[in-house]
Write a protein that holds these residues in place. Structure first.
Motif, PDB file in Angstrom:
ATOM      1  N   LEU A 183       0.249   6.692  -6.657  1.00 11.95           N
ATOM      2  CA  LEU A 183      -1.039   7.362  -6.819  1.00 11.95           C
ATOM      3  C   LEU A 183      -0.905   8.864  -6.662  1.00 11.95           C
ATOM      4  CD1 LEU A 183      -3.723   5.285  -4.885  1.00 11.95           C
ATOM      5  CD2 LEU A 183      -3.950   6.142  -7.201  1.00 11.95           C
ATOM      6  N   LEU A 184      -0.189   9.264  -5.623  1.00  9.21           N
ATOM      7  CA  LEU A 184      -0.112  10.690  -5.320  1.00  9.21           C
ATOM      8  C   LEU A 184       0.849  11.429  -6.240  1.00  9.21           C
ATOM      9  CD1 LEU A 184      -0.278  10.779  -1.407  1.00  9.21           C
ATOM     10  CD2 LEU A 184      -2.057  11.301  -3.046  1.00  9.21           C
TER      11      LEU A 184
ATOM     12  N   ILE B 212      -7.511   9.704   6.668  1.00  9.47           N
ATOM     13  CA  ILE B 212      -7.460   8.325   7.155  1.00  9.47           C
ATOM     14  C   ILE B 212      -7.892   7.385   6.040  1.00  9.47           C
ATOM     15  CG2 ILE B 212      -8.243   6.736   8.970  1.00  9.47           C
ATOM     16  CD1 ILE B 212      -7.168   9.020  10.408  1.00  9.47           C
ATOM     17  N   MET B 213      -7.241   6.224   5.959  1.00  8.29           N
ATOM     18  CA  MET B 213      -7.642   5.195   4.995  1.00  8.29           C
ATOM     19  C   MET B 213      -8.018   3.942   5.778  1.00  8.29           C
ATOM     20  SD  MET B 213      -4.408   5.328   2.389  1.00  8.29           S
ATOM     21  CE  MET B 213      -3.136   5.159   3.648  1.00  8.29           C
ATOM     22  N   SER B 214      -9.033   3.244   5.289  1.00  8.58           N
ATOM     23  CA  SER B 214      -9.369   1.982   5.947  1.00  8.58           C
ATOM     24  C   SER B 214     -10.004   1.020   4.971  1.00  8.58           C
ATOM     25  CB  SER B 214     -10.331   2.241   7.108  1.00  8.58           C
ATOM     26  OG  SER B 214     -10.736   1.015   7.697  1.00  8.58           O
ATOM     27  N   SER B 215      -9.774  -0.270   5.181  1.00  4.69           N
ATOM     28  CA  SER B 215     -10.417  -1.265   4.324  1.00  4.69           C
ATOM     29  C   SER B 215     -11.781  -1.645   4.886  1.00  4.69           C
ATOM     30  CB  SER B 215      -9.536  -2.506   4.211  1.00  4.69           C
ATOM     31  OG  SER B 215      -9.231  -2.980   5.500  1.00  4.69           O
TER      32      SER B 215
ATOM     33  N   ASP C 267       0.822  -1.211   0.000  1.00  7.11           N
ATOM     34  CA  ASP C 267       0.000   0.000   0.000  1.00  7.11           C
ATOM     35  C   ASP C 267       0.854   1.259   0.000  1.00  7.11           C
ATOM     36  OD1 ASP C 267      -2.762  -1.312   2.022  1.00  7.11           O
ATOM     37  OD2 ASP C 267      -2.198  -1.579  -0.074  1.00  7.11           O
ATOM     38  N   ARG C 268       2.007   1.212   0.650  1.00  4.09           N
ATOM     39  CA  ARG C 268       2.896   2.372   0.633  1.00  4.09           C
ATOM     40  C   ARG C 268       3.385   2.633  -0.789  1.00  4.09           C
ATOM     41  NH1 ARG C 268       5.175   0.127   5.387  1.00  4.09           N
ATOM     42  NH2 ARG C 268       7.168  -0.376   4.422  1.00  4.09           N
TER      43      ARG C 268
ATOM     44  N   LYS D 231     -10.205   1.814   1.442  1.00  5.02           N
ATOM     45  CA  LYS D 231      -9.164   1.111   0.697  1.00  5.02           C
ATOM     46  C   LYS D 231      -9.818   0.030  -0.139  1.00  5.02           C
ATOM     47  CE  LYS D 231      -4.811   0.986   3.061  1.00  5.02           C
ATOM     48  NZ  LYS D 231      -3.934   0.127   3.871  1.00  5.02           N
ATOM     49  N   PRO D 232      -9.269  -0.348  -1.272  1.00  6.87           N
ATOM     50  CA  PRO D 232      -8.054   0.239  -1.825  1.00  6.87           C
ATOM     51  C   PRO D 232      -8.303   1.638  -2.395  1.00  6.87           C
ATOM     52  CG  PRO D 232      -8.917  -1.448  -3.306  1.00  6.87           C
ATOM     53  CD  PRO D 232      -9.787  -1.434  -2.102  1.00  6.87           C
ATOM     54  N   VAL D 233      -7.394   2.531  -2.090  1.00  7.59           N
ATOM     55  CA  VAL D 233      -7.511   3.910  -2.527  1.00  7.59           C
ATOM     56  C   VAL D 233      -7.383   3.956  -4.047  1.00  7.59           C
ATOM     57  CG1 VAL D 233      -6.459   6.199  -2.375  1.00  7.59           C
ATOM     58  CG2 VAL D 233      -6.622   4.780  -0.357  1.00  7.59           C
ATOM     59  N   GLN D 234      -8.232   4.755  -4.672  1.00  3.93           N
ATOM     60  CA  GLN D 234      -8.252   4.779  -6.119  1.00  3.93           C
ATOM     61  C   GLN D 234      -7.901   6.157  -6.649  1.00  3.93           C
ATOM     62  OE1 GLN D 234     -12.010   2.979  -7.174  1.00  3.93           O
ATOM     63  NE2 GLN D 234     -11.061   1.018  -6.674  1.00  3.93           N
ATOM     64  N   LEU D 235      -7.698   6.183  -7.931  1.00  8.52           N
ATOM     65  CA  LEU D 235      -7.329   7.430  -8.592  1.00  8.52           C
ATOM     66  C   LEU D 235      -8.354   8.524  -8.344  1.00  8.52           C
ATOM     67  CD1 LEU D 235      -5.757   6.337 -11.976  1.00  8.52           C
ATOM     68  CD2 LEU D 235      -4.780   7.905 -10.324  1.00  8.52           C
TER      69      LEU D 235
END
Lengths: 155, 200
Positions: free
Chosen positions: B36-37, B104-107, B29-30, B128-132
Protein backbone atom coordinates in the motif's frame (compact mmCIF):
# COMPACT_ATOMS: atom_id res chain seq x y z
CA UNK A 1 -10.25 -18.84 -20.70
CA UNK A 2 -10.34 -15.17 -19.86
CA UNK A 3 -14.09 -15.37 -19.71
CA UNK A 4 -13.84 -18.29 -17.36
CA UNK A 5 -11.50 -16.35 -15.09
CA UNK A 6 -13.86 -13.40 -15.06
CA UNK A 7 -16.83 -15.67 -14.41
CA UNK A 8 -15.13 -17.40 -11.50
CA UNK A 9 -14.09 -14.11 -10.02
CA UNK A 10 -17.51 -12.52 -10.30
CA UNK A 11 -19.16 -15.60 -8.84
CA UNK A 12 -17.00 -15.27 -5.74
CA UNK A 13 -18.39 -11.79 -5.20
CA UNK A 14 -21.97 -12.58 -6.19
CA UNK A 15 -22.09 -15.57 -3.89
CA UNK A 16 -20.77 -13.52 -0.99
CA UNK A 17 -17.45 -15.25 -0.57
CA UNK A 18 -15.47 -12.08 -1.15
CA UNK A 19 -16.03 -8.43 -0.37
CA UNK A 20 -14.54 -5.13 -1.51
CA UNK A 21 -11.33 -5.69 0.40
CA UNK A 22 -10.39 -8.24 -2.25
CA UNK A 23 -10.84 -5.47 -4.80
CA UNK A 24 -8.41 -3.34 -2.82
CA UNK A 25 -5.85 -6.12 -3.09
CA UNK A 26 -6.47 -6.39 -6.81
CA UNK A 27 -5.86 -2.66 -7.10
CA UNK A 28 -2.46 -3.19 -5.57
CA UNK A 29 -1.57 -5.72 -8.23
CA UNK A 30 0.24 -4.53 -11.34
CA UNK A 31 2.98 -5.52 -13.77
CA UNK A 32 5.63 -5.17 -11.09
CA UNK A 33 3.59 -7.34 -8.71
CA UNK A 34 1.42 -9.46 -10.98
CA UNK A 35 0.68 -12.15 -8.39
CA UNK A 36 0.25 -9.98 -5.34
CA UNK A 37 -3.31 -11.12 -4.59
CA UNK A 38 -2.39 -14.77 -4.85
CA UNK A 39 0.65 -14.23 -2.62
CA UNK A 40 -1.45 -12.58 0.05
CA UNK A 41 -4.05 -15.34 -0.13
CA UNK A 42 -1.37 -18.02 0.12
CA UNK A 43 0.11 -16.23 3.09
CA UNK A 44 -3.30 -16.13 4.71
CA UNK A 45 -3.82 -19.86 4.30
CA UNK A 46 -0.37 -20.70 5.58
CA UNK A 47 -0.69 -18.39 8.54
CA UNK A 48 -4.22 -19.40 9.44
CA UNK A 49 -3.20 -23.05 9.94
CA UNK A 50 -1.49 -22.22 13.23
CA UNK A 51 -4.42 -20.09 14.37
CA UNK A 52 -6.89 -22.87 13.63
CA UNK A 53 -4.71 -25.37 15.46
CA UNK A 54 -4.43 -23.02 18.38
CA UNK A 55 -8.21 -22.63 18.61
CA UNK A 56 -8.68 -26.37 18.37
CA UNK A 57 -6.28 -26.98 21.24
CA UNK A 58 -7.79 -24.24 23.37
CA UNK A 59 -11.30 -25.58 22.75
CA UNK A 60 -10.21 -28.98 24.06
CA UNK A 61 -8.85 -27.62 27.35
CA UNK A 62 -11.29 -27.37 30.20
CA UNK A 63 -12.37 -25.09 31.63
CA UNK A 64 -12.59 -23.20 28.35
CA UNK A 65 -10.49 -20.09 28.22
CA UNK A 66 -12.93 -17.84 26.38
CA UNK A 67 -10.68 -14.86 26.62
CA UNK A 68 -7.90 -16.71 24.86
CA UNK A 69 -10.30 -18.09 22.26
CA UNK A 70 -11.56 -14.61 21.59
CA UNK A 71 -8.02 -13.26 21.21
CA UNK A 72 -6.98 -15.92 18.73
CA UNK A 73 -10.20 -15.55 16.79
CA UNK A 74 -9.65 -11.80 16.72
CA UNK A 75 -6.36 -12.39 14.92
CA UNK A 76 -7.94 -14.87 12.57
CA UNK A 77 -10.80 -12.54 11.82
CA UNK A 78 -8.34 -9.72 11.16
CA UNK A 79 -6.50 -11.74 8.56
CA UNK A 80 -9.73 -12.88 6.96
CA UNK A 81 -10.86 -9.28 6.76
CA UNK A 82 -7.59 -8.29 5.14
CA UNK A 83 -8.15 -10.62 2.22
CA UNK A 84 -11.84 -9.86 1.89
CA UNK A 85 -13.02 -13.29 3.05
CA UNK A 86 -16.59 -12.21 3.72
CA UNK A 87 -18.21 -15.47 4.80
CA UNK A 88 -15.24 -16.51 6.91
CA UNK A 89 -15.31 -13.15 8.64
CA UNK A 90 -19.01 -13.52 9.40
CA UNK A 91 -18.50 -16.91 11.04
CA UNK A 92 -15.57 -15.52 13.05
CA UNK A 93 -17.81 -12.76 14.41
CA UNK A 94 -20.43 -15.32 15.37
CA UNK A 95 -17.79 -17.39 17.13
CA UNK A 96 -16.65 -14.38 19.11
CA UNK A 97 -20.23 -13.71 20.15
CA UNK A 98 -20.47 -17.22 21.56
CA UNK A 99 -17.19 -16.62 23.38
CA UNK A 100 -18.51 -13.45 24.91
CA UNK A 101 -21.43 -15.28 26.50
CA UNK A 102 -19.43 -18.36 27.37
CA UNK A 103 -21.47 -20.68 25.17
CA UNK A 104 -19.28 -23.75 24.71
CA UNK A 105 -21.53 -25.70 22.35
CA UNK A 106 -22.04 -22.59 20.30
CA UNK A 107 -18.29 -22.09 20.03
CA UNK A 108 -17.64 -25.67 19.03
CA UNK A 109 -20.44 -25.66 16.46
CA UNK A 110 -19.47 -22.30 15.11
CA UNK A 111 -15.84 -23.25 14.82
CA UNK A 112 -16.87 -26.02 12.42
CA UNK A 113 -18.61 -23.38 10.32
CA UNK A 114 -15.49 -21.23 10.37
CA UNK A 115 -13.36 -24.12 9.16
CA UNK A 116 -15.86 -25.06 6.50
CA UNK A 117 -16.03 -21.57 5.05
CA UNK A 118 -12.26 -21.25 5.29
CA UNK A 119 -11.80 -24.47 3.30
CA UNK A 120 -14.54 -23.68 0.78
CA UNK A 121 -13.00 -20.31 -0.03
CA UNK A 122 -9.58 -21.88 -0.35
CA UNK A 123 -10.86 -24.33 -2.97
CA UNK A 124 -12.61 -21.62 -4.92
CA UNK A 125 -9.64 -19.28 -4.86
CA UNK A 126 -7.23 -22.03 -5.87
CA UNK A 127 -9.47 -22.78 -8.79
CA UNK A 128 -9.67 -19.13 -9.75
CA UNK A 129 -5.91 -18.56 -9.52
CA UNK A 130 -5.24 -21.62 -11.65
CA UNK A 131 -7.32 -20.15 -14.43
CA UNK A 132 -5.87 -16.71 -13.81
CA UNK A 133 -2.36 -18.12 -14.27
CA UNK A 134 -3.22 -19.65 -17.61
CA UNK A 135 -4.68 -16.37 -18.79
CA UNK A 136 -1.74 -14.40 -17.46
CA UNK A 137 0.84 -16.64 -19.13
CA UNK A 138 -1.09 -16.58 -22.38
CA UNK A 139 -1.15 -12.79 -22.30
CA UNK A 140 2.55 -12.61 -21.61
CA UNK A 141 3.31 -15.03 -24.40
CA UNK A 142 1.27 -13.11 -26.91
CA UNK A 143 2.84 -9.79 -25.89
CA UNK A 144 6.32 -11.30 -26.08
CA UNK A 145 5.73 -12.86 -29.46
CA UNK A 146 4.53 -9.50 -30.60
CA UNK A 147 7.85 -8.00 -29.54
CA UNK A 148 9.72 -10.76 -31.29
CA UNK A 149 7.88 -10.02 -34.52
CA UNK A 150 8.67 -6.33 -34.17
CA UNK A 151 12.32 -7.10 -33.71
CA UNK A 152 12.42 -9.38 -36.73
CA UNK A 153 10.74 -6.69 -38.80
CA UNK A 154 13.24 -4.13 -37.64
CA UNK A 155 16.24 -6.12 -38.73
CA UNK B 1 29.77 18.37 10.51
CA UNK B 2 28.55 18.71 6.96
CA UNK B 3 24.85 19.40 6.57
CA UNK B 4 24.22 16.31 4.53
CA UNK B 5 25.42 14.12 7.37
CA UNK B 6 22.66 15.19 9.66
CA UNK B 7 19.72 12.78 9.89
CA UNK B 8 17.38 12.41 7.02
CA UNK B 9 15.64 15.68 6.70
CA UNK B 10 18.07 18.16 5.31
CA UNK B 11 17.62 17.63 1.62
CA UNK B 12 14.73 19.18 -0.22
CA UNK B 13 11.49 17.26 0.05
CA UNK B 14 11.84 15.98 -3.48
CA UNK B 15 15.12 14.21 -2.72
CA UNK B 16 14.26 13.07 0.75
CA UNK B 17 14.32 9.38 1.32
CA UNK B 18 11.33 8.66 3.43
CA UNK B 19 11.41 5.55 5.56
CA UNK B 20 8.50 4.02 7.41
CA UNK B 21 8.45 1.60 10.30
CA UNK B 22 5.37 -0.61 10.24
CA UNK B 23 4.41 -2.58 13.33
CA UNK B 24 1.82 -5.34 13.11
CA UNK B 25 1.59 -8.86 14.46
CA UNK B 26 -0.26 -10.02 11.35
CA UNK B 27 2.06 -11.10 8.57
CA UNK B 28 -0.73 -10.55 6.06
CA UNK B 29 -1.28 -6.99 7.16
CA UNK B 30 2.45 -6.30 7.09
CA UNK B 31 2.58 -7.48 3.50
CA UNK B 32 -0.42 -5.39 2.52
CA UNK B 33 0.79 -2.22 4.21
CA UNK B 34 4.14 -2.60 2.52
CA UNK B 35 2.44 -2.77 -0.86
CA UNK B 36 0.00 0.00 0.00
CA UNK B 37 2.65 2.47 1.02
CA UNK B 38 4.99 1.62 -1.85
CA UNK B 39 7.78 3.28 -0.01
CA UNK B 40 10.98 2.32 1.78
CA UNK B 41 9.63 0.38 4.73
CA UNK B 42 10.74 -1.84 7.60
CA UNK B 43 8.06 -4.11 9.00
CA UNK B 44 8.28 -5.66 12.46
CA UNK B 45 5.91 -7.94 14.28
CA UNK B 46 5.71 -6.40 17.73
CA UNK B 47 6.10 -3.28 19.82
CA UNK B 48 9.19 -4.63 21.52
CA UNK B 49 10.85 -5.33 18.17
CA UNK B 50 9.92 -1.81 17.12
CA UNK B 51 11.59 -0.37 20.21
CA UNK B 52 14.67 -2.44 19.51
CA UNK B 53 14.78 -1.10 16.00
CA UNK B 54 14.31 2.44 17.25
CA UNK B 55 17.00 1.95 19.82
CA UNK B 56 15.00 2.67 22.95
CA UNK B 57 14.51 -0.79 24.36
CA UNK B 58 16.69 -0.05 27.32
CA UNK B 59 19.77 -1.55 25.74
CA UNK B 60 22.31 0.59 24.08
CA UNK B 61 21.67 0.49 20.39
CA UNK B 62 24.71 0.38 18.18
CA UNK B 63 22.85 2.62 15.81
CA UNK B 64 23.17 6.29 16.67
CA UNK B 65 20.07 8.39 16.23
CA UNK B 66 21.55 10.17 13.27
CA UNK B 67 21.80 6.89 11.43
CA UNK B 68 18.27 5.83 12.28
CA UNK B 69 15.98 6.89 9.52
CA UNK B 70 12.36 6.65 10.47
CA UNK B 71 10.04 9.35 9.27
CA UNK B 72 6.77 7.71 10.14
CA UNK B 73 5.66 4.87 12.36
CA UNK B 74 2.46 3.05 11.54
CA UNK B 75 1.33 0.53 14.10
CA UNK B 76 -1.53 -1.82 14.78
CA UNK B 77 -3.36 -1.20 18.04
CA UNK B 78 -4.15 -4.74 19.18
CA UNK B 79 -1.00 -6.75 19.43
CA UNK B 80 0.04 -9.39 21.91
CA UNK B 81 2.48 -8.11 24.49
CA UNK B 82 2.68 -4.39 23.89
CA UNK B 83 -0.31 -2.68 22.33
CA UNK B 84 0.07 0.06 19.74
CA UNK B 85 -1.05 2.53 22.36
CA UNK B 86 1.71 1.45 24.73
CA UNK B 87 4.20 1.70 21.90
CA UNK B 88 2.90 5.18 21.10
CA UNK B 89 3.39 6.25 24.71
CA UNK B 90 6.93 4.94 24.76
CA UNK B 91 7.78 6.76 21.55
CA UNK B 92 6.21 10.01 22.69
CA UNK B 93 7.92 9.62 26.03
CA UNK B 94 11.32 9.41 24.42
CA UNK B 95 13.10 12.69 23.84
CA UNK B 96 14.88 11.43 20.77
CA UNK B 97 11.88 9.79 19.15
CA UNK B 98 8.83 11.77 20.17
CA UNK B 99 8.91 13.89 17.06
CA UNK B 100 8.39 10.95 14.76
CA UNK B 101 4.73 10.92 13.72
CA UNK B 102 2.86 7.79 14.73
CA UNK B 103 -0.25 6.49 13.02
CA UNK B 104 -2.41 3.86 14.72
CA UNK B 105 -4.46 1.22 12.90
CA UNK B 106 -7.28 -0.78 14.41
CA UNK B 107 -10.02 -3.11 13.28
CA UNK B 108 -12.22 -1.95 16.15
CA UNK B 109 -14.18 1.24 16.04
CA UNK B 110 -13.94 2.28 19.67
CA UNK B 111 -14.16 6.01 20.21
CA UNK B 112 -12.49 5.98 23.60
CA UNK B 113 -9.56 4.18 22.02
CA UNK B 114 -9.30 6.64 19.19
CA UNK B 115 -9.49 9.61 21.54
CA UNK B 116 -6.88 8.14 23.81
CA UNK B 117 -4.47 7.64 20.95
CA UNK B 118 -4.98 11.08 19.50
CA UNK B 119 -4.58 12.65 22.90
CA UNK B 120 -1.39 10.73 23.46
CA UNK B 121 -0.02 12.28 20.29
CA UNK B 122 -0.94 9.94 17.46
CA UNK B 123 -0.93 11.66 14.11
CA UNK B 124 -3.88 9.75 12.76
CA UNK B 125 -6.03 6.74 13.46
CA UNK B 126 -6.95 4.42 10.61
CA UNK B 127 -9.59 1.75 10.57
CA UNK B 128 -8.51 -1.62 9.30
CA UNK B 129 -8.45 -2.90 6.71
CA UNK B 130 -6.38 0.06 5.61
CA UNK B 131 -7.29 1.20 2.13
CA UNK B 132 -5.72 3.09 -0.68
CA UNK B 133 -7.68 6.21 0.17
CA UNK B 134 -6.21 6.21 3.68
CA UNK B 135 -2.77 5.83 2.26
CA UNK B 136 -3.27 8.71 -0.16
CA UNK B 137 -3.58 10.98 2.84
CA UNK B 138 -0.56 9.49 4.48
CA UNK B 139 1.44 9.75 1.28
CA UNK B 140 0.66 13.44 0.96
CA UNK B 141 1.93 13.85 4.46
CA UNK B 142 5.01 11.77 3.76
CA UNK B 143 5.86 13.57 0.55
CA UNK B 144 5.62 16.87 2.31
CA UNK B 145 8.09 15.46 4.77
CA UNK B 146 5.89 15.91 7.80
CA UNK B 147 6.33 19.65 8.08
CA UNK B 148 5.08 21.94 10.80
CA UNK B 149 1.34 22.03 11.04
CA UNK B 150 -1.04 23.82 13.30
CA UNK B 151 -3.22 22.24 15.88
CA UNK B 152 -6.84 22.79 15.11
CA UNK B 153 -8.24 20.69 17.88
CA UNK B 154 -11.48 19.14 16.78
CA UNK B 155 -11.23 15.93 18.62
CA UNK B 156 -14.61 15.73 20.21
CA UNK B 157 -16.85 17.35 17.67
CA UNK B 158 -19.27 15.53 15.47
CA UNK B 159 -18.60 15.60 11.79
CA UNK B 160 -18.67 19.11 10.51
CA UNK B 161 -17.47 19.88 7.04
CA UNK B 162 -16.24 23.27 8.07
CA UNK B 163 -14.10 21.76 10.77
CA UNK B 164 -10.57 21.76 9.58
CA UNK B 165 -8.17 18.97 10.19
CA UNK B 166 -7.34 17.84 13.66
CA UNK B 167 -3.65 17.80 13.09
CA UNK B 168 -1.01 17.71 15.73
CA UNK B 169 1.83 20.11 15.77
CA UNK B 170 5.34 18.86 15.46
CA UNK B 171 8.29 20.80 16.56
CA UNK B 172 10.66 21.44 13.76
CA UNK B 173 12.68 18.34 13.46
CA UNK B 174 13.64 18.61 9.87
CA UNK B 175 14.51 21.95 8.39
CA UNK B 176 11.99 21.83 5.60
CA UNK B 177 10.00 24.84 4.57
CA UNK B 178 6.78 25.19 6.51
CA UNK B 179 3.49 25.32 4.72
CA UNK B 180 1.49 28.49 5.23
CA UNK B 181 -1.56 28.77 7.42
CA UNK B 182 -3.71 29.40 4.38
CA UNK B 183 -2.44 26.20 2.81
CA UNK B 184 -3.38 24.45 6.03
CA UNK B 185 -6.96 25.61 5.70
CA UNK B 186 -7.24 23.62 2.49
CA UNK B 187 -5.95 20.42 4.02
CA UNK B 188 -8.34 17.54 3.95
CA UNK B 189 -9.50 16.64 7.42
CA UNK B 190 -7.99 13.64 9.08
CA UNK B 191 -11.47 12.40 8.67
CA UNK B 192 -11.24 8.75 9.53
CA UNK B 193 -12.32 9.58 13.01
CA UNK B 194 -15.00 11.99 11.92
CA UNK B 195 -16.27 9.38 9.48
CA UNK B 196 -16.60 7.03 12.41
CA UNK B 197 -18.49 9.63 14.42
CA UNK B 198 -20.81 10.24 11.49
CA UNK B 199 -21.65 6.58 11.03
CA UNK B 200 -22.36 6.18 14.72
Amino acid sequence: MERQAAYLRNALFDQGYLDEQFLQLEDLQDETNPHFVEEVVKLFYTDSVRLIQSIELTLKNTPRDFEKLDKIMHQFKGSSTSIGAKKVKKECTQFQEYCNVGNVEGCIREFQEVKQEHAALKRKLENYFQVFHVVHVACKRSSLSHLHNDYSDAK
Amino acid sequence: MAVEDIGSGCSSSGDQEFHVLAVDDSIIDRKVIERLLKISLTAVESGSRALQYLGIDGERSSLGFDELKVNLIITDYSMPGMTGYELLKKIKGSTKLRKIPVVIMSSENILARIDRCLEEGAEDFLMKPVQLSDVERLRDFMLRGGEDREVVGCKRKTRDDSCSSSVLSCDRDHPLSPISVSAMAHCKPISKRSRLLATD
